[in-house]
Design an enzyme around this catalytic site. Structure first.
Site, PDB file in Angstrom:
ATOM      1  N   SER A 321      32.736  48.475  40.616  1.00  0.00           N
ATOM      2  CA  SER A 321      31.474  48.032  41.194  1.00  0.00           C
ATOM      3  C   SER A 321      30.520  47.443  40.168  1.00  0.00           C
ATOM      4  CB  SER A 321      30.823  49.192  41.951  1.00  0.00           C
ATOM      5  OG  SER A 321      31.665  49.600  42.996  1.00  0.00           O
ATOM      6  N   ASP A 332      32.924  35.494  32.920  1.00  0.00           N
ATOM      7  CA  ASP A 332      32.808  34.164  33.514  1.00  0.00           C
ATOM      8  C   ASP A 332      31.889  33.245  32.733  1.00  0.00           C
ATOM      9  OD1 ASP A 332      34.538  35.002  35.456  1.00  0.00           O
ATOM     10  OD2 ASP A 332      33.156  34.775  37.145  1.00  0.00           O
ATOM     11  N   LYS A 346      36.103  46.989  43.599  1.00  0.00           N
ATOM     12  CA  LYS A 346      35.154  47.218  44.694  1.00  0.00           C
ATOM     13  C   LYS A 346      34.058  46.168  44.608  1.00  0.00           C
ATOM     14  CE  LYS A 346      31.957  50.393  46.922  1.00  0.00           C
ATOM     15  NZ  LYS A 346      30.685  49.697  46.671  1.00  0.00           N
TER      16      LYS A 346
END
Length: 427
Positions: A321, A332, A346
């Site tokens: 999470s 990224d 999740k």
């Protein structure tokens, strides 16, 4: 329309740390919750609890099909019943929410809600594990043991399947029952029997008080260089200030870069993951959340980074999470390489809503959105793949669990690889 307080959480568990919440909570801001269908005029207060729970799902739930459930028919069924007391309404609310087949959307009675809020004090009571009911197998699964907890020292690992609590089988058991069985008085003992790689292992564990300081840090000598090592175990509200203090202190010292350790971190508050990402990123998207109506909210860095030194992030199957939001954002945006093993997977956001019909004594968590990494990845049930995969052997895991002072040192194989990657990135 009335305003209902909500907290946005990103925990991987349905709730359970031996009687205390595994996820953090905190006010994230009010949300309007319209009654899509006018409430039935209930003759008794308990029925109002059931009606409010239904309306919250109707107005907020992330999936407009309610996971292929006829939610209007569900309302007719449950509000057509008579409820003589609060307990009956609580049980009906749980039964109703189970029809969504979503372990993260759940009802919390006053005891469970109170236990969840305990997390803000930084102290838990029990054995120190985060549990989740596996979506597919419906088995009680360990998300992660809390570092230096009784469960951690006993050798409980992420992904262990709990098959017995003392002598009671967990087949078909929900997280509430599991918490009731696992928690108990400090100094008492519980035996957890787990399945791990087709083997059954029994762990007698003595319950204790568990103080959680979410951030631990130090200057670690490795390969003749000084490395800033930060271990973040939970995204609670205190984690924000503790992380800032850690970075500011380490920046004053002669370090070459950072190893940020998110292993076995099950998540916590959405705002904590965003604030901490901003401490390492000057620019770029951190995360996007998407509601069932397609509304997208994007959180970005704001030129407030506390360090620009090179860094790497450590993750494993217990990183979930909020951990995945932070590691995904850094990965990224090419701010950091991710080292270790695939994360939990999740990618859903829950709101915690106290129930007005129960004088805010009880509450429910409802899945209201999914989140995407900056590149648009939906990692739910998929996890984040590390840039450099490093598996620990069973013996290495055992060595670290028996002596946690080795974690984040050259004796820790994943840390050793992280340092190698960090120094090559610097060079």
């Amino acid at each position: 329309m009335a305003l209902i307080k909500q907290a946005l959480i990103l925990g991987a568990t349905a709730i359970a740390v031996s009687g205390a919440a595994a996820v953090g909570w905190g006010t994230y801001g009010p949300t309007k919750v319209p009654s899509i269908i006018a409430p039935i005029m209930a003759q008794d207060e308990p029925k109002e609890v059931v009606d409010e729970v239904w309306n919250i799902v109707q107005s907020q739930y992330v999936d407009a099909t309610f996971n292929q459930t006829d939610w209007v028919a569900v309302r007719k069924d449950f509000l057509g019943r008579k409820y003589t007391n609060r307990k009956a309404a609580y049980e009906a609310s749980r039964e109703m929410l189970k029809k969504l087949n979503d372990p993260y959307t759940r009802f919390m009675d006053p005891d469970e809600y109170s236990n969840m809020k305990i997390d803000t004090t930084g102290e838990l009571s029990g054995v120190g594990i985060q549990l989740a009911v596996d979506d597919k197998t419906k088995e009680l699964t360990v998300v992660a043991p809390i570092e230096d907890s009784p469960a951690f020292r006993a050798g409980i690992q992420a992904k262990d399947v709990i098959i017995k609590i003392d002598n009671e089988s967990t087949k078909g058991m929900d997280d509430k029952r599991a918490v009731q069985l696992i928690r108990g008085e400090v100094g008492s003992q519980v035996t957890l029997t787990v399945r791990r790689d087709k083997k059954e292992l029994a762990f007698p564990i003595t319950r204790d008080r568990i103080e959680i300081h979410p951030v631990k840090y130090r200057v670690q000598k490795a390969k003749g260089q000084n490395v800033g090592y930060i271990r973040l175990v939970q995204f609670s509200q205190p984690a924000i200030g503790e992380m800032e203090d850690a970075i500011r202190d380490l920046e004053k010292q002669d370090i070459q870069g950072y190893v940020l350790d998110l292993r076995s971190n099950p998540g916590g508050l959405l705002n904590a993951s965003i604030d901490i990402a901003r401490m390492f990123m000057d620019k770029g998207t951190i995360v996007s959340t998407v509601t069932r109506r397609g509304d997208q909210a994007r959180k970005t860095a704001n030129n407030s980074a506390l360090t620009r030194k090179p860094m790497v992030v450590l993750v494993d199957g217990g990183s979930a999470s909020a951990s995945e939001i932070l590691s995904g954002a850094l990965q990224d945006n090419s701010r950091s390489k991710v080292i270790g093993t695939k994360t939990f997977g999740k990618g859903l956001v829950q709101a915690v809503l106290p129930l007005r019909s129960d004088n805010e004594q009880s509450a429910m968590a409802v899945t209201i959105a999914k989140y995407l990494t900056p590149s648009g990845r939906d990692i739910n049930k998929l996890g984040i793949e590390p840039d450099v995969k490093v598996e620990l052997t069973e013996q290495q895991r055992k060595s670290l669990s028996q002596d946690n002072k080795k974690i984040g040192t050259p004796a820790d194989a994943q840390f050793a690889k992280a340092v190698q990657v960090l120094l090559s990135e610097k060079g």
